[in-house]
Design a protein around this motif. Structure first.
Motif, PDB file in Angstrom:
ATOM      1  N   LEU A 114       0.867  -1.193   0.000  1.00 10.06           N
ATOM      2  CA  LEU A 114       0.000   0.000   0.000  1.00 10.06           C
ATOM      3  C   LEU A 114       0.896   1.233   0.000  1.00 10.06           C
ATOM      4  CD1 LEU A 114      -2.851  -0.670   2.606  1.00 10.06           C
ATOM      5  CD2 LEU A 114      -3.110  -0.298   0.136  1.00 10.06           C
ATOM      6  N   PRO A 115       0.737   2.112  -0.991  1.00  9.99           N
ATOM      7  CA  PRO A 115       1.680   3.241  -1.089  1.00  9.99           C
ATOM      8  C   PRO A 115       1.683   4.122   0.157  1.00  9.99           C
ATOM      9  CG  PRO A 115      -0.170   3.467  -2.649  1.00  9.99           C
ATOM     10  CD  PRO A 115      -0.248   2.100  -2.069  1.00  9.99           C
ATOM     11  N   PHE A 116       2.881   4.324   0.689  1.00  2.02           N
ATOM     12  CA  PHE A 116       3.130   5.247   1.806  1.00  2.02           C
ATOM     13  C   PHE A 116       2.435   4.837   3.113  1.00  2.02           C
ATOM     14  CE2 PHE A 116       3.640   7.539  -2.215  1.00  2.02           C
ATOM     15  CZ  PHE A 116       4.964   7.920  -2.093  1.00  2.02           C
ATOM     16  N   THR A 187      -0.905   1.828  -8.745  1.00  2.00           N
ATOM     17  CA  THR A 187      -0.127   2.914  -8.136  1.00  2.00           C
ATOM     18  C   THR A 187       0.590   3.740  -9.206  1.00  2.00           C
ATOM     19  OG1 THR A 187       0.204   1.654  -6.101  1.00  2.00           O
ATOM     20  CG2 THR A 187       1.777   3.419  -6.548  1.00  2.00           C
ATOM     21  N   PHE A 188       1.255   3.058 -10.120  1.00  2.00           N
ATOM     22  CA  PHE A 188       2.034   3.797 -11.122  1.00  2.00           C
ATOM     23  C   PHE A 188       1.160   4.443 -12.184  1.00  2.00           C
ATOM     24  CE2 PHE A 188       5.401   1.781  -8.894  1.00  2.00           C
ATOM     25  CZ  PHE A 188       6.433   2.705  -8.969  1.00  2.00           C
ATOM     26  N   THR A 189       0.004   3.853 -12.440  1.00  2.00           N
ATOM     27  CA  THR A 189      -0.946   4.490 -13.349  1.00  2.00           C
ATOM     28  C   THR A 189      -1.477   5.774 -12.710  1.00  2.00           C
ATOM     29  OG1 THR A 189      -1.520   2.331 -14.265  1.00  2.00           O
ATOM     30  CG2 THR A 189      -3.071   4.131 -14.676  1.00  2.00           C
ATOM     31  N   ALA A 190      -1.763   5.703 -11.407  1.00  2.00           N
ATOM     32  CA  ALA A 190      -2.262   6.895 -10.696  1.00  2.00           C
ATOM     33  C   ALA A 190      -1.235   8.023 -10.736  1.00  2.00           C
ATOM     34  CB  ALA A 190      -2.597   6.549  -9.252  1.00  2.00           C
ATOM     35  N   ALA A 312       3.051  15.169  -2.252  1.00  2.00           N
ATOM     36  CA  ALA A 312       2.372  15.186  -3.563  1.00  2.00           C
ATOM     37  C   ALA A 312       2.209  13.756  -4.096  1.00  2.00           C
ATOM     38  CB  ALA A 312       3.177  16.038  -4.548  1.00  2.00           C
ATOM     39  N   PHE A 313       3.206  12.899  -3.839  1.00  2.00           N
ATOM     40  CA  PHE A 313       3.103  11.491  -4.258  1.00  2.00           C
ATOM     41  C   PHE A 313       2.062  10.761  -3.405  1.00  2.00           C
ATOM     42  CE2 PHE A 313       7.283  12.652  -5.906  1.00  2.00           C
ATOM     43  CZ  PHE A 313       7.316  12.001  -7.130  1.00  2.00           C
ATOM     44  N   ILE A 314       2.028  11.114  -2.124  1.00  2.00           N
ATOM     45  CA  ILE A 314       1.045  10.469  -1.223  1.00  2.00           C
ATOM     46  C   ILE A 314      -0.374  10.815  -1.688  1.00  2.00           C
ATOM     47  CG2 ILE A 314       0.159  10.377   1.150  1.00  2.00           C
ATOM     48  CD1 ILE A 314       3.018  10.978   2.142  1.00  2.00           C
ATOM     49  N   GLN A 315      -0.588  12.096  -1.965  1.00  2.00           N
ATOM     50  CA  GLN A 315      -1.932  12.524  -2.396  1.00  2.00           C
ATOM     51  C   GLN A 315      -2.335  11.851  -3.705  1.00  2.00           C
ATOM     52  OE1 GLN A 315      -3.781  13.838  -0.235  1.00  2.00           O
ATOM     53  NE2 GLN A 315      -2.011  14.160   1.091  1.00  2.00           N
ATOM     54  N   ALA A 316      -1.399  11.773  -4.647  1.00  2.00           N
ATOM     55  CA  ALA A 316      -1.718  11.208  -5.968  1.00  2.00           C
ATOM     56  C   ALA A 316      -2.076   9.720  -5.880  1.00  2.00           C
ATOM     57  CB  ALA A 316      -0.533  11.416  -6.916  1.00  2.00           C
ATOM     58  N   TYR A 321      -4.696   3.663  -2.644  1.00  2.00           N
ATOM     59  CA  TYR A 321      -4.653   3.148  -1.265  1.00  2.00           C
ATOM     60  C   TYR A 321      -6.068   2.801  -0.797  1.00  2.00           C
ATOM     61  CZ  TYR A 321      -3.356   3.180   3.755  1.00  2.00           C
ATOM     62  OH  TYR A 321      -3.129   2.855   5.071  1.00  2.00           O
ATOM     63  N   ASP A 322      -6.978   3.709  -0.996  1.00  2.00           N
ATOM     64  CA  ASP A 322      -8.354   3.500  -0.510  1.00  2.00           C
ATOM     65  C   ASP A 322      -9.019   2.320  -1.211  1.00  2.00           C
ATOM     66  OD1 ASP A 322      -7.996   5.601   1.219  1.00  2.00           O
ATOM     67  OD2 ASP A 322      -8.937   7.083  -0.104  1.00  2.00           O
ATOM     68  N   LYS A 323      -8.806   2.227  -2.524  1.00  2.00           N
ATOM     69  CA  LYS A 323      -9.393   1.126  -3.287  1.00  2.00           C
ATOM     70  C   LYS A 323      -8.860  -0.214  -2.773  1.00  2.00           C
ATOM     71  CE  LYS A 323      -8.891  -1.050  -7.828  1.00  2.00           C
ATOM     72  NZ  LYS A 323      -8.265  -0.932  -9.155  1.00  2.00           N
TER      73      LYS A 323
END
Ligand code: X2X
Length: 345
Positions: A114-116, A187-190, A312-316, A321-323
């Motif tokens: 999960l990112p971050f 993640t990388f698509t986002a 900025a990476f966390i927000q993007a 993450y939520d999904k």
């Protein structure tokens, strides 16, 4: 077959059976060699962990359990995302495997991707060494393997051959190699990149030929695989995910061992896991992070993000993450978030 032969065969089989029965329980059903799967060899902290485990097992069992290392996931032709299935089926007897590579079969292991989610080493430890780790071990056990100890591949940092990446916009259009779960594609698509899934075996020639621009891997992998020699000249330290390693044994193999040997193998795994984690963090947790100095010395441009840049990476990646929180299991992710918030720093 002639009757005489049949009789002889029967006699031999009977002799073999009675011989088997006469052997002490500790020698019955033991293979002459157990096959340990690893993605990388002993030049890497990960492979070193496998070697330490194997040596300790040999010592503690008086040579009854003899392990051979198969780096490069060679028992499954380099296809690391099949390692967990092969373990379950007995093609592989034991492994030190990354949570990422097993996450296609075990959804809960996506937790670590999960990112971050995990801001620092104390956060990783809070998960693996606590209730979350126990719950994941119970899940692995249910899925058909015997988990014994945690190790660590490490924080996966971003590199590419094109330019400095400091904002999500810098990732736009970059072809990034990822492995394992569809979570990485999301993640990388986002982030606006162009992710492509491939094995570690296929990835290295793809960097060399320029077929892909970038990748993400721990610093210990980056240095031992000499990724700076295949064009990976720009490194961004963003610490977005870390993959723990898990020391496991196939269930049938485990059940064939005596209780004393099982305990020896477990103890060896726990000790090897601790040593392996220390090796994986070496050069990264000391003041001045000497491993990063080595990498910079090889002509790699290292970019440290400010807290605002990292944010900025966390927000993007927040929608990703939520999904995935739902897919992994809201209860498990909530438990992890709580454990991290309560960690001792
Ligand atoms: O393939 C990778 O990127 C590696 C070596 O880190 C794993 O096996 C997860």
């Amino acid at each position: 077959m002639k009757p005489r032969r049949t009789l002889l065969t029967l006699a031999c089989a009977a002799a073999a059976l009675s011989l088997g029965a006469a052997l002490p329980a500790s020698a019955q059903n033991y293979k002459s060699e157990y096959r340990m799967s690893l993605v990388v060899g002993t030049a890497f902290p990960w492979g070193k962990g496998g070697e330490i485990w194997a040596n300790k097992v040999r010592e503690k069992t008086g040579g009854r359990i003899n392990i051979k290392l198969y780096p490069g996931v060679s028992l499954i032709q380099g296809d690391q995302t099949r390692e967990f299935s092969a373990l379950r089926q007995g093609v592989i007897d034991m492994a030190v495997g990354s949570t990422i590579n097993w996450s296609p079969q075990v959804k809960a292991l996506n937790l670590f991707s999960l990112p971050f989610l995990m801001p620092d080493y104390a956060a990783i430890d809070a998960l693996t060494q606590g209730q979350v780790g126990q719950q994941i071990f119970a899940t692995l056990d249910k899925a058909g393997v015997v988990p014994l100890a945690w190790g660590e591949n490490g924080y996966r940092e971003l590199s590419n051959s094109k330019h400095v990446v400091r904002t999500p916009a810098d990732l736009k259009g970059l072809k990034i190699r990822v492995v394992g779960s569809p979570l990485f594609l999301d993640t990388f698509t986002a982030l606006g990149a162009n992710p492509t899934q491939m094995s570690w075996a296929d990835a290295q020639p793809a960097f060399a030929s320029g077929a892909v621009d970038g990748q993400e891997n721990p610093m210990s992998i980056f240095t031992a695989a000499k990724l700076h020699t295949v064009g990976q000249k720009y490194l961004t330290l963003w610490g977005y995910v870390a993959d723990p390693l898990v020391f496991v044994v196939n269930k049938d193999v485990w059940n064939a061992w005596t209780p004393a040997d099982r305990e020896a193998v477990r103890q060896a795994a726990v000790e090897a896991g601790k040593e392996q984690i220390a090796i994986a963090r070496k050069g990264l947790i000391e003041p001045g992070q000497p491993l990063l100095k080595d990498i910079a010395g090889q002509g790699v441009t290292i970019t440290q993000l400010s807290p605002a840049e990292r944010d900025a990476f966390i927000q993007a990646t927040r929608p990703t993450y939520d999904k995935w929180k739902g897919q992994i299991g809201t209860d498990l992710v909530n438990m992890a978030e709580k454990a991290i918030a309560a960690r001792k720093k």
